[in-house]
Every structure is written in structure tokens, then in C-alpha cells.
Design an enzyme around this catalytic site. Structure first.
Site, short mmCIF file in Angstrom:
data_model
loop_
_atom_site.label_atom_id
_atom_site.label_comp_id
_atom_site.label_asym_id
_atom_site.label_seq_id
_atom_site.Cartn_x
_atom_site.Cartn_y
_atom_site.Cartn_z
N ASP A 1 0.75 -1.08 0.01
CA ASP A 1 -0.01 -0.08 -0.03
C ASP A 1 0.76 1.30 0.06
O ASP A 1 2.14 1.03 0.56
CB ASP A 1 -0.66 0.08 1.11
CG ASP A 1 -1.80 1.20 1.52
OD1 ASP A 1 -2.50 1.53 0.55
OD2 ASP A 1 -1.45 2.00 2.22
N LYS A 2 0.29 2.36 -0.86
CA LYS A 2 1.32 3.35 -0.54
C LYS A 2 1.61 4.18 0.51
O LYS A 2 2.38 4.33 1.18
CB LYS A 2 0.84 4.29 -1.85
CG LYS A 2 1.89 5.54 -2.01
CD LYS A 2 1.29 6.46 -2.97
CE LYS A 2 -0.22 7.29 -2.87
NZ LYS A 2 0.37 8.35 -1.66
N THR A 3 0.24 4.99 0.85
CA THR A 3 0.21 5.87 2.10
C THR A 3 0.52 5.32 3.35
O THR A 3 -0.21 4.26 3.83
CB THR A 3 -1.19 6.58 1.94
OG1 THR A 3 -1.21 7.10 0.55
CG2 THR A 3 -1.08 7.92 2.97
N THR B 1 -2.98 1.71 -4.48
CA THR B 1 -3.10 2.90 -3.67
C THR B 1 -4.62 3.30 -4.26
O THR B 1 -5.05 3.00 -5.46
CB THR B 1 -2.10 3.92 -4.09
OG1 THR B 1 -2.63 5.17 -3.46
CG2 THR B 1 -2.00 4.11 -5.44
N GLY B 2 -5.12 4.18 -3.50
CA GLY B 2 -6.33 4.78 -3.82
C GLY B 2 -6.30 6.10 -4.35
O GLY B 2 -7.25 6.66 -4.87
N LYS C 1 -9.71 -3.32 -2.99
CA LYS C 1 -8.15 -3.87 -2.74
C LYS C 1 -8.08 -5.11 -2.52
O LYS C 1 -7.06 -5.85 -3.19
CB LYS C 1 -7.79 -2.96 -1.60
CG LYS C 1 -7.41 -1.48 -1.54
CD LYS C 1 -6.58 -0.91 -0.65
CE LYS C 1 -6.53 0.62 -0.88
NZ LYS C 1 -5.49 1.33 0.17
N ASP D 1 -1.43 -0.60 6.19
CA ASP D 1 -1.61 0.02 7.47
C ASP D 1 -3.05 0.49 7.81
O ASP D 1 -3.00 1.26 9.06
CB ASP D 1 -0.55 1.35 7.67
CG ASP D 1 -0.95 2.58 7.09
OD1 ASP D 1 -1.61 2.38 6.08
OD2 ASP D 1 -0.51 3.58 7.62
N ASP E 1 -7.26 -1.01 4.38
CA ASP E 1 -6.47 -2.35 3.90
C ASP E 1 -6.70 -3.56 4.29
O ASP E 1 -6.31 -4.72 4.10
CB ASP E 1 -4.88 -1.96 4.45
CG ASP E 1 -4.42 -0.82 3.44
OD1 ASP E 1 -4.84 -0.36 2.40
OD2 ASP E 1 -3.50 0.11 4.34
#
Length: 726
Positions: free
Chosen positions: A407-409, A561-562, A589, A613, A617
Site C-alpha cells: 500500500d502507498k500511504t 493505492t486509492g 483492494k 496500515d 487495507d
């Protein structure tokens, strides 16, 4: 203004709460029930159920501690009772060539204390073996129970007059070692926590119900009494109790816990809000539109439950080995009895001695410790490196990972906004623009405002003056008077609503910053633009190295990522990822994970490790073959994961894979030793060399088997020498 995922407050025990192996069943019998499991499927019909989840969660914790305490208590009692058995056992003294104390009646001491040990620590293994046999899946418990019963029965027979040597000392030490192994195991794999209970905690227990949309106060009621159509007043700083539609007021709402967006979302009359989000501006009156399973939070809870219940349990290596050893030992014992009855039908004592020796050789002393010792050491080593192993199944699964999906953020990025650049208009200075913007935003709580204020503080800029008349412009920005100047810091809506055009020298910069994924705000004095300020989520300094190390090990790396494609591509380029899934909604996801698992992207089917995180997710973490939660996230994400990176360092993913492979090798070595001697010992115990004059005594078989326990323990310690990449 670009939106960003902002999962910094969110989390991903595999742990797969539906992991269903024999050891888990045993732990349940010792002090667990299926409360967590039941709640997982029934706990989303309404808030009453959510509250029930809370209790189930606590209940599960309580029983996890009870199981550990139960094994600990039984072990110490059995160990204390073992001392007299060892001191007065004639069989053990004969093996060691010693002469122990003797007095009238001392010959009964091993039997009395041996029976006490059987009651305290041995009966429970028989109960668990019965559970295995009822499930038609004989394993470790069945093998232990067989050894216990054989040692008990034969020892009783010898004590009562049968020719031979008693095995009370063998019975006592077998039970002691098995209790120690399961105590260690209970600590190492203590039960999975209920992720659904953590999700339920996002909702408040009460709501303020009002009669009219413009009412300033109402009655406080339990959330379980709220119905669709009720009007609820949500005050600033409070959590929205249920999905609804705004019927009065305007504010900004932080939906990051559910949507992953870093920026607060403006809400006005007619807009929808989701339960679990937090009102950060003015008060809102909402009309409840959805409750329970129909709500956004309920949907996520359902996805997590479905994903976890759909995941097949990992049967542990020791159980598989024990299952086959049980059948082999039983088969060899039967063949031994039949053959020797035909050859020496006149010597039943010899036949019985051969059968007992076979079953004693099969006693799983080393097998019972082979896996728990490695699991405990792995947990300890991982913890020192910030890698928290929440389940043995996750540890076993990690080594087989083909794809790591980040996941990105909050995972590859810090999960917080930081000022990237300041572009002043002609005639203005960069420091002055930043100082003025910071003065306006000093009292604001918005993430962008905090980034601007923090940047001014880091640059140690002199204060532009104290702001007065501060006004929060919901969904647009903030305004205040600074040193007599009427200033506004706002996003694109401020410019659009005021029909304000950017100066030509700022147009290109604004376009370039926006395309690059930054959130751009404008500083205005009245209608005059003083400059632009761009903020963005910062990439973790360790992310690029984590990706490089994974690729070096032959692992495929992807990012999920969203956020918008432009933002995603920028981060991917910076960390070295080529495979990107952007603008993915939270409830989609898990679909991306399943697509990778099936090989739907044009590549072969893969085993996927998901790293995230956030609450959004959690379904993906539960769906993945291995869920890895970043420790800075929420409890929900952690409860859906099998591994937690406490340090929030993505390089911990590499450590997890290295540790998993090292631990698995050590498990195989221990199992090879614990079972390998059976390949030699069982035929010798059966008497295959009797024709050349060699018959393996039962005592020697028991002694060799006990020595194997020491070898397994020492070999497990070598895991401490595992070499990591950093």
C-alpha cells in the site's frame, strides 16, 4: 487540489483468525472457545453486535492467557512430581549403573507419583487425542497419547509382577517435555485477536438524537437504539455514529480511517457521511440512512470476515510428521507383534517387550519441541528487529512469497503531508509567503495547515504577526487578519468562487505541481495572489532500499493505492516500482490481491504478501497469503495481519522473508532429526537384527530418544546466527 491516501492512523494476528490446526484446537480445549470465530460471522448486524464483538475480543484474550497459565501450572507441578520418580526408579538406575535409596515400600513411589503426573499433565493429551480421532485427523496429540498409554500400561504391568523394566521415569519425562513444548508454543502463537472487534471500536457507543434538523441539543441514546431516519447531532471532534445524509450545517470530515484520503472532506447539506469518520469543523445534523451490514464500516467488516473465513488453515509441519509417524509406529508395532508371536509364541513377555520398545522409540519428545522452539526463537529474533510474528502459519507462509504488494500511504510514504515548495508571485519573497501563510494557518487543524506551519518553524522564519479574526472556510481553506492584512489560504475553490485568475508566472507552476501529485494552495490578500504553496506526502527514506532488496531476492514488487495515477506514478518512480494499481477504492483492494493470486495480470498465479496500515487495507491483508501490517497503523490492520512491522520500516518485509526461510530450514532440520532416528530405531526395536544377536533394549531406545531432544534444542539455537541484509 489532489487528494492523498492518508492511512497513518490505520493498521492491518495472519493473524489468520480462522487458522484451524490441531494445536489451535488443543489451545481452545485448554482455555479457548470459538467466540472470536462466531463473532466474526455474526457481529455486524447492528451496534449491539458490535458491542458483542468487544466482549468476544476481550473474552478471547482472557482465554489466551488462561491457556498459557494452564500449561505453565501443569508443567511445574509435573516437574516437581517427577523428582521422586527419577530418584526411586529402578529402571533408570539400571540404565545409569547407579544404586538408589531403598526402604520398605520404596518400589511403589515411582508408580504413585507417576500416576499423579498422568492425572495432572497426561490426561489432557488423551482428551486432545480424542478430539483428533473424532475429526479423523490423528496427529501430535494422538501420538503423544499413544506413548503415554503404552508407558503407563506397561509400567503398571511390570510394577504388578510382569517380567520386564518399568517406564515410570519415561512416562514422567515425556509428559514434562510435552507440557513444556506446548507452554512455549502457547506463548509463541498466542491467539489471534478479533479484527472485527477493532473495527467496531471505530463507532461511538452513544449518539445525540435530535427532534429537529436545526436543534442545538438532543437526548443521548445508545447507538443500538438508533434507527434509519433518525436525526443525529454530531459535534466538532466527534465521531459520526452511522452512515447518513447532512441535513443541516457544514463542516470538514476526516474520513481517512475508512477511505484513505489524507485531506479532510468538506460536507454541506445534501452530502453523505460515513460512520466512523470524524467531524473536524462545525457541527452537523445528519439523517441516518444505513446501519449494520448496509453501512460502509459494516461492509468492510464483512469483507474481512469473508476473507479470513475463506482462507484455508495451514496444517503445521509437526502435525503432518506426527500423523505419519503415528501410522508408521502403529503399523510396525502390529507387524512386530504378529511376527514374534509366530516365531516365539511361548515367550509373551519378549513379544510385549518388542512392541513396547517400538512404541517407546516413536515417543515424540523431540518432535514436540522441534517446531515450538524454533517458533519461539524466531519470535524473539524478529521482535529485536522490529518484526512481530503473530502466527506460526504466517511465519511458514512468508518464505513462499512471490509478490509483495505495498500500500502507498503510510507504508511506502510517511503518511503525513509536508511542504514541498513555495512559489511566490512577482514582487514577493518565498520566505514572506510562507511566513504569512503559516500565520493564517496557525490555529487550523487541517493536515495541509499543519504542514505549512511546521515548514515555517523548521526554517525558523520570523513571525509575520499574530493572526486575528481567524475563520475556517469549510472545504476551501482559512482566512485571518495578519498585521492588518486580510489574508486567505485556500484551494482551487477559493479561486473559482471568487473568479480569481492566477498570475501568468504562476499558471505553469501550478499545473506542474498538480500534475506531479502535490496538493496546491494559494495565498491571497483580498483578490491578489501572493504565491502558491505545494504539499505532498513524503516517501520514506527506506522504501527504495526495501524494493531493491526484495527484487534482489527474486521477489516481484507492486504498489496499490486509492490515490490518483499521477501521484502513484511519482511515488513508484521514486522507489523503483514498475507495477502500479492506482485509484483503487477500499473495497476493491482485496480484488487486486485475488487477481494477483490468480495470475490475472498476464503473469502466472502467485502467492501474495500484502503490506498496509489502514482500515481500508484490512480486507486485502486478510485476503493475501501473508498480511504484513505497518506498526504505525491502526489496530484493525494489525489484527488482520500475520506479521507486524513495529518500526514502520518497509525493509522489515525483507527481514520477514529471510527469517521465514531460515526458520523453515531449521524446522525441517529438527523434524529430520526428530523423526529420522525412527527410520533406524523402529526396525531395530522390532528386532530385525535379532538373528545376528542384537536386540535393542527398551531402555536404550528411550535413552536415545531423550538425547534427540537435546540435539533438537541445540540446533534451534543456531537460528540466532541468521544473517540479515542490514
Amino acid at each position: 487540489m489532489s487528494t492523498h491516501e492518508h492511512d497513518m492512523h490505520e493498521h492491518d494476528h495472519e493473524h489468520d483468525m480462522h487458522e484451524h490446526d490441531h494445536e489451535h484446537d488443543m489451545h481452545e480445549h485448554e482455555g479457548h472457545d470459538h467466540a472470536g470465530h462466531d463473532h466474526a460471522h455474526s457481529g455486524h448486524a447492528g451496534h449491539d453486535h458490535a458491542e458483542h464483538d468487544h466482549s468476544g475480543h476481550d473474552h478471547h484474550d482472557m482465554h489466551g492467557d488462561a491457556a498459557i497459565a494452564g500449561y505453565r501450572r501443569r508443567f511445574w507441578i509435573s516437574l516437581a512430581l517427577t523428582a521422586p520418580v527419577l530418584v526411586f526408579s529402578t529402571g533408570l538406575q539400571d540404565i545409569l549403573g547407579l544404586s538408589g535409596p531403598r526402604f520398605p515400600g520404596s518400589q511403589w513411589i515411582p508408580a504413585v507419583f507417576g500416576l499423579a503426573i498422568f492425572v495432572v499433565g497426561g490426561v489432557m493429551f488423551l482428551q486432545h487425542a480424542w478430539m483428533e480421532l473424532r475429526m479423523r485427523q490423528p496427529g501430535m496429540m494422538t501420538l503423544i497419547a499413544l506413548a503415554v498409554l503404552v508407558a503407563l500400561g506397561y509400567s503398571l504391568a511390570v510394577t504388578l509382577g510382569l517380567r520386564g523394566m518399568d517406564f515410570w521415569w519415561e512416562l514422567a519425562t515425556l509428559i514434562d517435555v510435552m507440557l513444556l513444548g506446548h507452554w512455549i508454543e502457547a506463548i509463541a502463537i498466542r491467539g489471534a485477536q478479533n479484527a472485527l472487534g477493532e473495527l467496531a471500536k471505530l463507532l461511538p457507543d452513544e449518539a445525540e438524537r435530535v427532534a429537529d434538523a436545526d436543534a442545538d441539543s438532543g437526548e443521548t441514546v445508545p447507538l443500538g437504539e438508533v434507527a434509519v431516519g433518525d436525526l443525529l447531532l454530531v459535534r466538532p471532534g466527534s465521531t459520526v455514529p452511522a452512515d447518513g445524509r447532512v441535513v443541516h450545517g457544514s463542516s470538514e470530515v476526516d474520513e481517512s480511517l475508512l477511505t484513505g484520503e489524507s485531506a479532510a472532506v468538506p460536507k454541506a447539506e445534501g452530502d453523505t457521511v460515513v460512520g466512523g469518520s470524524v467531524v473536524s469543523g462545525g457541527a452537523l445534523t445528519i439523517e441516518v440512512t444505513k446501519l449494520g451490514d448496509d453501512s460502509a464500516l459494516g461492509g468492510i467488516m464483512r469483507l474481512v470476515a469473508d476473507a479470513q473465513s475463506g482462507k484455508s488453515g495451514t496444517q503445521l509441519l509437526a502435525d503432518r510428521a506426527a500423523k505419519w509417524l503415528f501410522f508408521v509406529a502403529l503399523g510396525v508395532a502390529i507387524v512386530t507383534a504378529v511376527v514374534w508371536l509366530l516365531l516365539r509364541s511361548d515367550d509373551l513377555a519378549f513379544v510385549l517387550e518388542r512392541v513396547v520398545t517400538v512404541l517407546v522409540i516413536a515417543c515424540p519428545h523431540a518432535l514436540g519441541l522441534a517446531i515450538p522452539l524454533v517458533a519461539l526463537l524466531t519470535t524473539s529474533i524478529g521482535a529485536r528487529r522490529g518484526v512481530l510474528i503473530r502466527s506460526r502459519a504466517a511465519l511458514e507462509e512468508a518464505r513462499r512469497t512471490d509478490v509483495v504488494l505495498f500500500d502507498k500511504t503510510g507504508t511506502l510514504t510517511e503518511g503525513r503531508l509536508a511542504l514541498e515548495s513555495v512559489v511566490p508571485a512577482d514582487g514577493e519573497s518565498e520566505d514572506e509567503v510562507l511566513a504569512l501563510a503559516a500565520a493564517v494557518e496557525a490555529r487550523a487543524e487541517h493536515p495541509i495547515a499543519r504542514a505549512i506551519v511546521e515548514a515555517a518553524r523548521e526554517r525558523k522564519l520570523a513571525s509575520a504577526g499574530r493572526a486575528s479574526g481567524f475563520r475556517s472556510l469549510a472545504g476551501r481553506g482559512a482566512a485571518a487578519t495578519v498585521a492588518g492584512r486580510e489574508l486567505t489560504v485556500g484551494g482551487p475553490r477559493v479561486l473559482t468562487e471568487g473568479s480569481i485568475r492566477l498570475p501568468e508566472e504562476l499558471v505553469a507552476a501550478s499545473r506542474e505541481l498538480g500534475t506531479g501529485g502535490a496538493a496546491v494552495v494559494t495565498l491571497l490578500e483580498g483578490e491578489r495572489v501572493l504565491g502558491l504553496l505545494a504539499v505532498r506526502d513524503t516517501v520514506r527514506s527506506e522504501s527504495a532500499e526495501a524494493v531493491r532488496l526484495l527484487r534482489r531476492r527474486g521477489i516481484r514488487v507492486a504498489m496499490l493505492t486509492g490515490d490518483a495515477h499521477a501521484v502513484a506514478e511519482r511515488v513508484a518512480r521514486e522507489v523503483g516500482i514498475d507495477e502500479v494499481y492506482a485509484e483503487v477504492l477500499p473495497d476493491r483492494k482485496a480484488d487486486v490481491v485475488r487477481e494477483l493470486q490468480r495470475g490475472g495480470t498476464g503473469s502466472s498465479a502467485a502467492r501474495v504478501a500484502m503490506v498496509g496500515d489502514g482500515v481500508n487495507d484490512a480486507p486485502a491483508l486478510a485476503t493475501a497469503d501473508l498480511g504484513i501490517a505497518i506498526g504505525a497503523g491502526t489496530d484493525v490492520a494489525i489484527e488482520s495481519a500475520g506479521v507486524v512491522l513495529a518500526s514502520s520500516d518497509p525493509r522489515g518485509v525483507v527481514d520477514t522473508l529471510i527469517l521465514s526461510r531460515a526458520a523453515y530450514r531449521k524446522m525441517l532440520q529438527n523434524l529430520a532429526w526428530a523423526t529420522g532416528y525412527n527410520a533406524i530405531g523402529l526396525p531395530l526395536a522390532a528386532g530385525v537384527l535379532a538373528g545376528v544377536g542384537f536386540v535393542l533394549p527398551p531402555a536404550v531406545g528411550a535413552l536415545v530418544m531423550s538425547v534427540s531432544t537435546v540435539v533438537v534444542a541445540l540446533n534451534a539455537q543456531l537460528l540466532r546466527l541468521t544473517r540479515f541484509t542490514r
